[in-house]
Design an enzyme around this catalytic site. Sequence first.
Site, PDB file in Angstrom:
ATOM      1  N   GLU A  50       7.619 -16.715 -25.696  1.00  0.00           N
ATOM      2  CA  GLU A  50       6.638 -17.922 -25.902  1.00  0.00           C
ATOM      3  C   GLU A  50       7.005 -19.296 -24.871  1.00  0.00           C
ATOM      4  O   GLU A  50       7.802 -19.431 -26.780  1.00  0.00           O
ATOM      5  CB  GLU A  50       5.690 -17.288 -25.706  1.00  0.00           C
TER       6      GLU A  50
ATOM      7  N   GLU B  14       2.300 -12.136 -32.455  1.00  0.00           N
ATOM      8  CA  GLU B  14       1.883 -13.681 -32.911  1.00  0.00           C
ATOM      9  C   GLU B  14       0.398 -12.886 -34.050  1.00  0.00           C
ATOM     10  O   GLU B  14       0.223 -13.437 -33.739  1.00  0.00           O
ATOM     11  CB  GLU B  14       1.232 -14.094 -32.641  1.00  0.00           C
TER      12      GLU B  14
END
Length: 447
Positions: A353, A166
Amino acid sequence: MSIIQFPADFCFGAATAAYQVEGAWNEGGRGLSIWDTYTRVPGNIRNGDNGDTACDSYHRYEEDIACMKELGLRTYRFSISWSRIFPDGAGEINQEGLDYYHRLVDQLIANSIEPFCTLYHWDLPQKLQDNGGWKNRETIEAFAKYAEAMFEAFNGKIKYWTTFNEPWCVSFKAHYIGDLAPGEQNLQSAVGVAHHLMVAHGRAVQIFRKSGFDGQIGYAPNVSWREPYSSRPEDAEACRRRVGWMVEWFLDPIFKGEYPDFMLRAFEAHGAKPDIRPGDMEIIHQPVDFLGINYYTGSLGRYKQDNGLFELEDIDEGYERTDFNWPIYPEGLYKVLMHMKQRYGAVPIYITENGACYNDEKADGKVRDPKRIEYLRKHLLQLNRAMEDGVAVKGYMAWSLLDNFEWADGYSRRFGLIHVDFATLERTPKESFFWYKKVISNGWLEV
């Protein structure tokens, strides 16, 4: 009732991150990270929580792997704590820290669980932050040396590597929005950090390729989706900028060798632009073996003048929401994957995720979390839709294996398939654990 079938070799897994689960913050020669520092500033973390103990997975990894084995996981995505390996971010390897990860990886392999390793999940060594952190270009080479050391140490054991988790959060959430470590609020800093992360990613890929290490290497951006509220061009453009903030900004440089013009213009309108040095874009523009994609939420969006960075407002059409107050928008996963396929081709993808926060507690020895099951079911359905339409999805990793330290929200948010009593550290598999176990065992989903 319909049956949604997944390929026989589909890689079902679950994910965690070092600072969120390991604990043992001052053991085994580990140095301080920016999260050790950030959590000690009053007001930064809900309830004054920190990751000093977290789930204590540093000491309980064998117990956790036994849970993974029962669940039937084919892969486990975890991250390495950079400051366990290089306490000051560089210098001599801390052998005790390296040995811990060898024990973890060996135990995973012994249980037929594929290690899927993230090199950087937000926990920069504090010594590097003291010298400017990711705003300092010297951090790029420190990361490259750390990455090379890990590739060498685990060559033949770890076959799946992601460089960064991320990068949007590491740059914009941590340096512009300011609610993650190190907690800055400056758009130019965020844009600069984003570029340095991209160059560091490229350097790691170059090293991996040049040295001929065994395995595959990729990258794990978080994405979301904004569906235009109307067919008005201004709605479409506002949504394009919002999606581009997470998708095109962090993927065009890898796949196209350049930043997207529409995003450069959006940032320059606010006085921010990346400092691109000669050779930077060539370094970033390295072929990757796969993309890891983290997806949680999305919504409708429409143009609203002077509303935030991209003049966009989210429109709530009555979405159900998780206990994190995030809209549940499964169709957004399908739409963003199709958008990426159209723009970048059939790149192999792992959903690294996907999950939901529901704060269900234990009662009568059980944790009943039906809303999490429905969230996972709906997102797996949309994932399968994308696969049917040609998106090359190879695996899916639920976030998270364990309830854990949820960054600025401390221990007040539960994402796990396994409930953790943070007073006793007792693990209790939730109903979603057993539901997911059945999906993995069957290889199909009932909808």
